[in-house]
Each structure stands twice: as C-alpha cells, then as structure tokens.
Design a protein around this motif. Structure first.
Motif, PDB file in Angstrom:
ATOM      1  N   ALA A   1      16.514  37.936  38.116  1.00 14.67           N
ATOM      2  CA  ALA A   1      15.330  38.553  38.595  1.00 14.67           C
ATOM      3  C   ALA A   1      15.779  37.585  39.871  1.00 14.67           C
ATOM      4  N   ILE A   2      16.403  35.948  39.497  1.00 18.15           N
ATOM      5  CA  ILE A   2      15.725  34.474  40.293  1.00 18.15           C
ATOM      6  C   ILE A   2      16.244  35.522  41.734  1.00 18.15           C
ATOM      7  N   ILE A   3      17.801  36.143  41.914  1.00 12.15           N
ATOM      8  CA  ILE A   3      18.596  36.150  42.756  1.00 12.15           C
ATOM      9  C   ILE A   3      17.940  36.952  43.825  1.00 12.15           C
ATOM     10  N   PRO A   4      16.438  38.239  43.979  1.00 11.90           N
ATOM     11  CA  PRO A   4      15.925  38.789  44.771  1.00 11.90           C
ATOM     12  C   PRO A   4      14.920  37.816  45.395  1.00 11.90           C
ATOM     13  N   ARG A   5      14.653  36.713  44.637  1.00 13.22           N
ATOM     14  CA  ARG A   5      13.701  36.135  45.256  1.00 13.22           C
ATOM     15  C   ARG A   5      14.307  34.203  46.541  1.00 13.22           C
ATOM     16  N   LEU A   6      15.283  34.508  46.151  1.00 12.82           N
ATOM     17  CA  LEU A   6      16.241  33.288  47.166  1.00 12.82           C
ATOM     18  C   LEU A   6      16.925  34.224  48.184  1.00 12.82           C
ATOM     19  N   LEU A   7      16.882  35.612  48.253  1.00 10.22           N
ATOM     20  CA  LEU A   7      18.029  35.819  49.342  1.00 10.22           C
ATOM     21  C   LEU A   7      16.912  37.025  49.739  1.00 10.22           C
ATOM     22  N   PRO A   8      16.603  37.733  51.172  1.00  3.84           N
ATOM     23  CA  PRO A   8      16.643  39.068  51.534  1.00  3.84           C
ATOM     24  C   PRO A   8      17.020  40.254  51.164  1.00  3.84           C
ATOM     25  N   VAL A   9      16.847  41.127  51.315  1.00  2.00           N
ATOM     26  CA  VAL A   9      16.474  42.470  50.227  1.00  2.00           C
ATOM     27  C   VAL A   9      18.156  42.923  50.474  1.00  2.00           C
ATOM     28  N   GLU A  10      18.257  43.010  52.334  1.00  2.00           N
ATOM     29  CA  GLU A  10      20.088  43.452  52.319  1.00  2.00           C
ATOM     30  C   GLU A  10      21.025  42.990  52.087  1.00  2.00           C
ATOM     31  N   GLN A  11      20.328  41.432  51.762  1.00  4.91           N
ATOM     32  CA  GLN A  11      21.940  40.960  51.125  1.00  4.91           C
ATOM     33  C   GLN A  11      22.178  41.202  49.770  1.00  4.91           C
ATOM     34  N   VAL A  12      21.050  42.207  49.076  1.00  6.89           N
ATOM     35  CA  VAL A  12      20.754  41.946  47.171  1.00  6.89           C
ATOM     36  C   VAL A  12      22.154  42.502  47.133  1.00  6.89           C
ATOM     37  N   PRO A  13      22.708  43.535  47.441  1.00  8.12           N
ATOM     38  CA  PRO A  13      24.144  44.187  46.935  1.00  8.12           C
ATOM     39  C   PRO A  13      24.892  43.177  47.710  1.00  8.12           C
ATOM     40  N   ALA A  14      24.921  42.735  47.948  1.00  8.33           N
ATOM     41  CA  ALA A  14      26.255  40.893  48.587  1.00  8.33           C
ATOM     42  C   ALA A  14      26.599  40.582  47.693  1.00  8.33           C
ATOM     43  N   ALA A  15      25.588  40.450  47.054  1.00 14.26           N
ATOM     44  CA  ALA A  15      24.950  38.998  45.988  1.00 14.26           C
ATOM     45  C   ALA A  15      25.586  39.809  44.416  1.00 14.26           C
ATOM     46  N   ASN A  16      25.074  41.183  44.675  1.00 13.90           N
ATOM     47  CA  ASN A  16      25.290  41.518  43.528  1.00 13.90           C
ATOM     48  C   ASN A  16      26.857  41.438  42.787  1.00 13.90           C
ATOM     49  N   THR A  17      27.815  41.714  44.233  1.00 11.12           N
ATOM     50  CA  THR A  17      28.949  41.781  44.337  1.00 11.12           C
ATOM     51  C   THR A  17      29.178  40.538  43.910  1.00 11.12           C
ATOM     52  N   LEU A  18      29.232  39.543  44.694  1.00  8.84           N
ATOM     53  CA  LEU A  18      29.592  38.144  44.836  1.00  8.84           C
ATOM     54  C   LEU A  18      30.278  37.468  42.897  1.00  8.84           C
ATOM     55  N   ASN A  19      28.028  38.319  41.981  1.00 13.04           N
ATOM     56  CA  ASN A  19      28.182  38.043  41.348  1.00 13.04           C
ATOM     57  C   ASN A  19      29.595  38.189  40.093  1.00 13.04           C
ATOM     58  N   PHE A  20      29.655  39.555  39.923  1.00 12.80           N
ATOM     59  CA  PHE A  20      30.548  40.105  39.612  1.00 12.80           C
ATOM     60  C   PHE A  20      32.255  39.964  39.636  1.00 12.80           C
ATOM     61  N   LEU A  21      31.630  39.637  41.162  1.00 11.82           N
ATOM     62  CA  LEU A  21      33.242  38.976  41.529  1.00 11.82           C
ATOM     63  C   LEU A  21      33.519  37.396  41.233  1.00 11.82           C
ATOM     64  N   VAL A  22      33.124  36.108  40.958  1.00 17.60           N
ATOM     65  CA  VAL A  22      32.830  35.732  40.494  1.00 17.60           C
ATOM     66  C   VAL A  22      32.906  35.449  38.804  1.00 17.60           C
ATOM     67  N   SER A  23      32.105  36.690  37.883  1.00 18.82           N
ATOM     68  CA  SER A  23      32.097  36.967  37.168  1.00 18.82           C
ATOM     69  C   SER A  23      33.499  36.874  36.231  1.00 18.82           C
ATOM     70  N   SER A  24      34.165  38.108  37.204  1.00 19.35           N
ATOM     71  CA  SER A  24      35.235  38.736  37.029  1.00 19.35           C
ATOM     72  C   SER A  24      36.855  37.554  37.195  1.00 19.35           C
ATOM     73  N   LEU A  25      36.784  36.458  38.103  1.00 17.68           N
ATOM     74  CA  LEU A  25      37.580  35.569  38.458  1.00 17.68           C
ATOM     75  C   LEU A  25      37.522  34.724  36.729  1.00 17.68           C
ATOM     76  N   GLY A  26      36.208  34.435  36.532  1.00 20.09           N
ATOM     77  CA  GLY A  26      36.279  34.127  35.021  1.00 20.09           C
ATOM     78  C   GLY A  26      37.034  35.076  34.244  1.00 20.09           C
ATOM     79  N   ALA A  27      36.614  35.781  34.298  1.00 21.02           N
ATOM     80  CA  ALA A  27      37.103  37.292  33.469  1.00 21.02           C
ATOM     81  C   ALA A  27      39.299  37.053  33.088  1.00 21.02           C
ATOM     82  N   VAL A  28      39.580  36.382  33.954  1.00 20.97           N
ATOM     83  CA  VAL A  28      41.309  36.252  34.322  1.00 20.97           C
ATOM     84  C   VAL A  28      41.416  35.454  33.837  1.00 20.97           C
ATOM     85  N   ILE A  29      40.350  34.371  34.559  1.00 21.16           N
ATOM     86  CA  ILE A  29      41.256  32.991  34.626  1.00 21.16           C
ATOM     87  C   ILE A  29      41.017  32.599  32.905  1.00 21.16           C
ATOM     88  N   GLY A  30      40.358  32.472  32.791  1.00 15.95           N
ATOM     89  CA  GLY A  30      39.384  32.148  31.518  1.00 15.95           C
ATOM     90  C   GLY A  30      40.732  32.383  30.550  1.00 15.95           C
TER      91      GLY A  30
END
Length: 421
Positions: free
Chosen positions: A136-165
């Motif tokens: 719920a915080i993310i749309p408050r920090l970013l303009p709406v057009e960047q929300v899909p990109a932010a979600n992708t980046l979140n999944f990407l960094v979580s996925s990196l953790g899911a590999v390295i961890g």
C-alpha cells in the motif's frame, strides 16, 4: 531500432529507483528476503531431519496460513487507518521475534516440531502485517505510471533473494548447521528495518474507516463487486495450491540425490532463477493490454513446467524446468499486483494488499499442505506431477470462463500506447 530503444522496451524499467524512499525500501526488502529464504530452507530441512516425513514439512503450510489469513486481513485494514510507516516497523519487529525464537531453539539443541511451527507462526504474523503495508505504500511514493515497473523491481529483488538465499543455505546447512542459517537471517533483517525507519510519515488519506471486522468486510465486498480483481486472486490460488511442489523437495532430494543439501538448495533456488531472468527481460510486461487473458495462459505455462520438472530425472533438468515456471510466475505476479494497486483507491489499498498477502503468501502454504498430504497417498512424484496437471487444466477452465477477466484491458497501458502514437 537502436540499442537504447531496445533496452528501454525490453529490459527492466529502473525509473522507480530514482526515488530515494522507494530505493531504500527496495534494497532493504531484497537483503532481508535473502535471510528469510535461509530460514525457509533451514526450517523445512530441520523438520524433515527430525521427522523424516513430508507430511510434517507440509504442516508448515497451516502454521503460516492461519496467521496470514487473520493478520493479513486485519493488518490491511489497519494500514488504511494509521501511519503506514509505523505499522511497517511494528510488523517487522514481530517477524524478527519469530526468527530469534528459531535461532534460540537451534542453538540450545531443542528438537521439538511444535516449537518450530509456533516460531514460524509468529514470523508469519509479522509478515502478514508488513506485506500489505509495504504494498500500500508504493503507490504513495511513486507516480501511477511507475507502479508496474516498481512491482517488477520488487519481484526481481525478491527473486534474487530466492536464488541467493537457498544456494547459501545449502552451503550453510552442509557446513554450519541450522543455527548459523537462523543467525544470518536475524542479522540481515536489519536492512528492512533501516529502510522502514527512513520512510516519510504516511498518514491515511481519504475517508478513514476504523479497522475491524466491518472494514475487512468492506474490503471483501469491494473485491466481490469487481470481477477482474476477484479473478486475479482466484487464478493465483489455483497456481499455488495445485502446483507448488516445495514441500516435496526434501523427499525428492532424499530419493533421487542422496539427501544432498546442495541439491536441496538448487531445487529451492530454481524458481527464483527463472524469476530473475524474467525480471531482467521484463520491459514488455507493462505494455501487455489484455492482462486477464495473458495471466491465464501464463499460469498454465507455470503448471506444465512443474509437470515436466517432476518427470525429469537429472538435477540440472529439474532446475531448468522449474526456472521456466518461476519466470512465468514472476510475470503473472506483476500483472496481479498492478491490477490491485491501480484499481483500488488509496483508502482501500491496505485492505486490497491484505487480501493479496493472504492469497499470494497463503496460496503456497495451501500448496505445501496439498503436496505433503497427497505425497502420503501417491508418492512424491505422483503428488508433484498431478498437481501441475490440475493447475494447468483448472486455470484454463476458470480463467477463460469469466468474460470480464478474459477480456480485461489495462487502461493505463492503453493511455500509454495512445500517448506514444
């Protein structure tokens, strides 16, 4: 098409990282998630080491699921009524307490499955509060057009953790033991706490509803009245509850690879590897217009990848096929999250993210329970392959049967395409 244009259109969009508050939240999530993955692998391995049973590994499902349902819905309602920064900090500290309890039991040599499950439940309680709050915080920090990109980046960094961890966990468990894995998680937690402390004040906007059963019901009523939002949850439950083979990893590793911790780490990391690759090549994801149709077929690809992995005999083939599924799941996750964040008004986003947390984090726990239970009847391979087949069939039938979802077009994408032309 020039090289710069190719990169812009096809590789991951990093514009959200220019916002300092989001950037700190992003890397803090990534670092702490590596620790979380260490603990996830260690808990599964420790329970199997104590019991020798996939059923008890599968019981991690309800140990996580019950707190996720109760506190995910409640935490989302609170996130719509209080300062989200403070709530994020409080939930993170609860989750940390669960990790410390796991560390203490391992350090003292206590081998009680009930204690392990209780500590996992405490951690899940904290996660159930922080996850919807962060979403719920993310749309408050970013303009709406960047929300899909932010979600992708979140999944990407979580996925990196899911590999390295998990890969680190395989080495740690082989050389250091369970306590070292839990200790590393407890230390890495500091990154997410620092990011939360540096957030600006995020007081509620719009109409504030007192958090409680009534506000939770209002959120569920909103979902029921919006078929696209409802179906985004339904197809995700199908994907995770039917096809996720995670609870079968210890038994499969014991049967096929002599119980190797390294093989266990690679299997656990496989889906994350695919998610990382999919995230790095995700520039096209935000331009897909018929997201309901695309989501349905992407989840079917996930199910069939799981089937193929379960039938493969070599470790490298299983890892590669699970990676294909992980890439499909990452893409589907971006679309699901974006639908929620762009459909709901800000005063509803916490509750929408609460339900999202219950589904996205709870679905895999249902999958753990399903996999562990069916393995007692059909064996690990039968439970693995059968679940993938059921997922692919069910999502095609259900996803294509609802016209509003099947024909859904993303309005934000349509406006973006029109602006480019």
């Amino acid at each position: 098409m020039g090289l710069l244009d190719f990169v812009r259109r096809h590789l991951v969009d990093v514009r959200p990282l220019a916002t300092p508050a989001y950037r700190r939240l992003w890397w803090g999530q990534g670092v702490s998630f590596m620790g979380f993955q260490l603990t996830s692998v260690a808990v599964s391995a420790q329970i199997y080491d104590i019991t020798g049973s996939s059923f008890w590994v599968g019981m991690l499902g309800p140990a996580n699921l019950v707190p996720l349902i109760v506190f995910g819905l409640w935490g989302g309602a609170i996130a719509d009524a209080v300062d989200r920064r403070k709530l994020l900090i409080g939930g993170a500290l609860v989750a940390w307490t669960g990790t410390l309890a796991l560390l203490v039991q391992a350090w003292t040599g206590t081998e009680e499955v009930g204690l392990l499950l209780a500590a996992v439940a405490v951690h899940a309680t904290g996660f159930a509060v922080t996850s919807p709050t962060r979403g719920a915080i993310i749309p408050r920090l970013l303009p709406v057009e960047q929300v899909p990109a932010a979600n992708t980046l979140n999944f990407l960094v979580s996925s990196l953790g899911a590999v390295i961890g998990p890969l680190i966990a395989g080495v740690v468990l082989a050389r250091g033991g369970f306590a070292i894995a839990y200790l590393a998680d407890a230390v890495l937690f500091g990154a997410s706490l620092y990011a939360a402390l540096r957030l600006p004040r995020l007081a509620p906007t719009g109409e504030v509803t007192r958090p409680g059963l009534g506000s939770v019901v209002d959120g569920l009523r909103y979902i029921a009245g919006h078929p696209v939002v409802l179906m985004s949850f339904v197809v995700d439950i199908i994907a995770m509850a039917f096809a996720l083979p995670r609870a079968l990893f210890p038994e499969v590793v014991a049967e096929r690879f002599g119980g190797s911790p390294v093989a266990f780490g690679w299997l656990t990391a496989a889906m994350g590897i695919g998610s990382v690759i999919g995230g790095l090549l995700s520039g096209w994801v935000g331009r897909v217009r018929r997201q309901g149709m695309a989501l349905t077929f992407t989840i079917a690809v996930w199910g069939m990848s799981v089937v193929a992995a379960g039938l493969a005999g070599e470790l490298w083939a299983m890892v590669a096929l699970l990676a294909v599924g992980g890439g499909a799941d990452m893409v589907a996750g971006v679309w699901r999250q974006t639908i929620l964040q762009t459909h709901a008004p800000d005063e509803m986003r916490g509750r929408m993210q609460g339900v999202f947390t219950v589904v996205v984090a709870g679905g895999p726990r249902l999958g753990d329970l399903r996999a562990g239970a069916t393995a007692t009847w059909f064996g690990a391979t039968g439970a693995w392959v059968g679940g993938g087949l059921a997922c692919a069939a069910a999502v095609l039938v259900v996803g294509l049967a609802v016209p509003a979802f099947r024909d859904y077009r993303a309005a934000a994408v349509a406006r973006d395409d029109a602006a480019r032309t």
